[in-house]
Design a protein around this motif. Structure first.
Motif, short mmCIF file in Angstrom:
data_model
loop_
_atom_site.label_atom_id
_atom_site.label_comp_id
_atom_site.label_asym_id
_atom_site.label_seq_id
_atom_site.Cartn_x
_atom_site.Cartn_y
_atom_site.Cartn_z
N ASN A 1 0.84 -1.19 0.00
CA ASN A 1 0.00 0.00 0.00
C ASN A 1 0.88 1.26 0.00
O ASN A 1 1.50 1.59 1.02
N ARG A 2 0.93 1.95 -1.12
CA ARG A 2 1.81 3.10 -1.24
C ARG A 2 1.43 4.21 -0.26
O ARG A 2 2.30 4.87 0.32
N GLY A 3 0.13 4.41 -0.06
CA GLY A 3 -0.31 5.44 0.88
C GLY A 3 0.18 5.17 2.28
O GLY A 3 0.68 6.07 2.97
N LEU A 4 0.07 3.92 2.72
CA LEU A 4 0.55 3.56 4.04
C LEU A 4 2.07 3.69 4.12
O LEU A 4 2.61 4.12 5.14
N PHE A 5 2.75 3.33 3.03
CA PHE A 5 4.21 3.41 3.03
C PHE A 5 4.66 4.86 3.16
O PHE A 5 5.55 5.18 3.97
N GLU A 6 4.04 5.75 2.40
CA GLU A 6 4.40 7.17 2.47
C GLU A 6 4.10 7.73 3.86
O GLU A 6 4.90 8.48 4.43
N TYR A 7 2.94 7.36 4.39
CA TYR A 7 2.58 7.81 5.74
C TYR A 7 3.62 7.31 6.75
O TYR A 7 4.06 8.06 7.64
N SER A 8 4.00 6.05 6.61
CA SER A 8 4.93 5.45 7.57
C SER A 8 6.31 6.10 7.50
O SER A 8 6.95 6.33 8.54
N LEU A 9 6.77 6.39 6.30
CA LEU A 9 8.07 7.07 6.16
C LEU A 9 8.04 8.42 6.87
O LEU A 9 9.00 8.80 7.56
N MET A 10 6.92 9.13 6.73
CA MET A 10 6.80 10.43 7.41
C MET A 10 6.73 10.24 8.92
O MET A 10 7.32 11.00 9.69
N SER A 11 5.99 9.21 9.35
CA SER A 11 5.86 8.93 10.78
C SER A 11 7.22 8.57 11.38
O SER A 11 7.59 9.07 12.45
N SER B 1 9.41 11.78 11.43
CA SER B 1 8.97 12.72 12.47
C SER B 1 9.35 12.25 13.85
O SER B 1 9.64 13.05 14.74
N TYR B 2 9.38 10.94 14.03
CA TYR B 2 9.72 10.36 15.33
C TYR B 2 11.22 10.44 15.62
O TYR B 2 11.66 10.33 16.76
N GLY B 3 11.99 10.62 14.55
CA GLY B 3 13.45 10.70 14.72
C GLY B 3 14.18 9.42 14.41
O GLY B 3 15.36 9.27 14.73
N LEU B 4 13.48 8.48 13.77
CA LEU B 4 14.11 7.23 13.38
C LEU B 4 15.03 7.43 12.18
O LEU B 4 14.76 8.26 11.31
N LEU B 5 16.10 6.68 12.15
CA LEU B 5 17.05 6.74 11.04
C LEU B 5 16.60 5.80 9.94
O LEU B 5 16.40 4.60 10.17
N LEU B 6 16.43 6.33 8.71
CA LEU B 6 16.07 5.49 7.57
C LEU B 6 17.32 4.83 7.02
O LEU B 6 18.18 5.48 6.44
N LYS B 7 17.43 3.51 7.22
CA LYS B 7 18.62 2.78 6.77
C LYS B 7 18.49 2.25 5.35
O LYS B 7 19.46 2.14 4.63
N TYR B 8 17.25 1.89 4.98
CA TYR B 8 17.04 1.26 3.68
C TYR B 8 15.61 1.55 3.23
O TYR B 8 14.67 1.42 4.02
N VAL B 9 15.46 1.94 1.97
CA VAL B 9 14.14 2.19 1.41
C VAL B 9 14.10 1.63 -0.01
O VAL B 9 14.99 1.89 -0.81
N SER B 10 13.06 0.84 -0.31
CA SER B 10 12.86 0.32 -1.66
C SER B 10 11.41 0.56 -2.08
O SER B 10 10.49 0.22 -1.33
N LEU B 11 11.24 1.10 -3.25
CA LEU B 11 9.90 1.32 -3.79
C LEU B 11 9.46 0.17 -4.70
O LEU B 11 8.34 0.18 -5.21
N ASP B 12 10.34 -0.79 -4.90
CA ASP B 12 10.01 -1.97 -5.72
C ASP B 12 10.95 -3.10 -5.31
O ASP B 12 11.92 -3.42 -5.99
N LEU B 13 10.64 -3.71 -4.19
CA LEU B 13 11.53 -4.67 -3.56
C LEU B 13 11.93 -5.81 -4.49
O LEU B 13 13.09 -6.19 -4.55
N HIS B 14 10.98 -6.36 -5.23
CA HIS B 14 11.25 -7.54 -6.02
C HIS B 14 12.06 -7.25 -7.28
O HIS B 14 12.53 -8.19 -7.95
#
Length: 213
Positions: free
Chosen positions: A155-165, A168-181
């Motif tokens: 779910n792209r909407g949930l993914f975008e929301y989660s990245l912002m969440s 905002s919380y201060g978590l470090l983004l270590k890895y992001v893939s928009l097309d894992l497979h």
């Protein structure tokens, strides 16, 4: 979301207490003793029918896995998989994720997996999303310092929301893939939903985030 009632589920769960742990609050701070070792503990919040957690346990015998699922009629399928696999490093809990801090001691968990969580798309349901800040507080409490969350969804909407969440919380983004497979990521183990959606050509979104001091 509705699930088909399984009248036999309660008895089957009770008969297999080695895998589906009754009264998990009694093991708070003592999960290592239950597993009989001091290996890292990884939990999956919303374990569904259990394909991911059982396959991860098979692939990584030196890690203890705990799958958490609220719905009895769903976790019983995960339990069937665990019983069939006959592996000692997986346990299941039929509880609400909101009780994490009642079940695990501070720093008792090494990693959290969130796989294909309910997106709860309506704004008024934001607090139910497993990547909402209140849940991030719970994960932080039970995780070791600099513990990680690994998150997958179609779910792209949930993914975008989660990245912002996460940000905002201060978590470090270590890895992001928009097309894992179609990425170079190795060692991915699919869930039931992932197999279904990827077979339809839908991209799978994945990220790894880390709590900071």
């Amino acid at each position: 979301m509705r699930f088909r009632n399984k009248p036999w589920a309660k008895d089957y769960i009770a008969e297999n207490a080695f895998y589906c742990i009754p009264n998990p609050e009694e093991h708070k701070g003592k999960w290592a003793a239950l597993f009989g070792n001091s290996n890292p503990i990884h939990i999956e919040v919303g374990t569904g029918k259990g394909t991911f957690i059982t396959e991860m346990a098979k692939a990584n015998p030196d890690i203890n896995y705990i799958g958490i699922e609220l719905f009895e009629s769903v976790i019983v399928k995960a339990l069937e998989r665990a019983v069939t696999a006959d592996i000692p490093n997986v346990k299941l809990l039929n509880v609400d994720a909101k009780k994490l801090t009642e079940i695990f001691e501070k720093g008792e968990v090494n990693q959290v997996y969130l796989n294909f969580s309910d997106p709860w798309p309506k704004g008024r349901h934001e607090k139910r999303r497993l990547t909402y800040k209140d849940f991030l507080d719970l994960y932080k409490t039970v995780l070791v310092e600099q513990g990680e969350i690994h998150f997958k969804t179609d779910n792209r909407g949930l993914f975008e929301y989660s990245l912002m969440s996460f940000s905002s919380y201060g978590l470090l983004l270590k890895y992001v893939s928009l097309d894992l497979h179609n990425s170079d990521y190795e060692g991915n183990i699919m869930t039931e939903y992932e197999e279904k959606f990827s077979s339809l050509g839908q991209p799978i979104y994945r990220c790894e985030v880390k709590y900071q001091d």
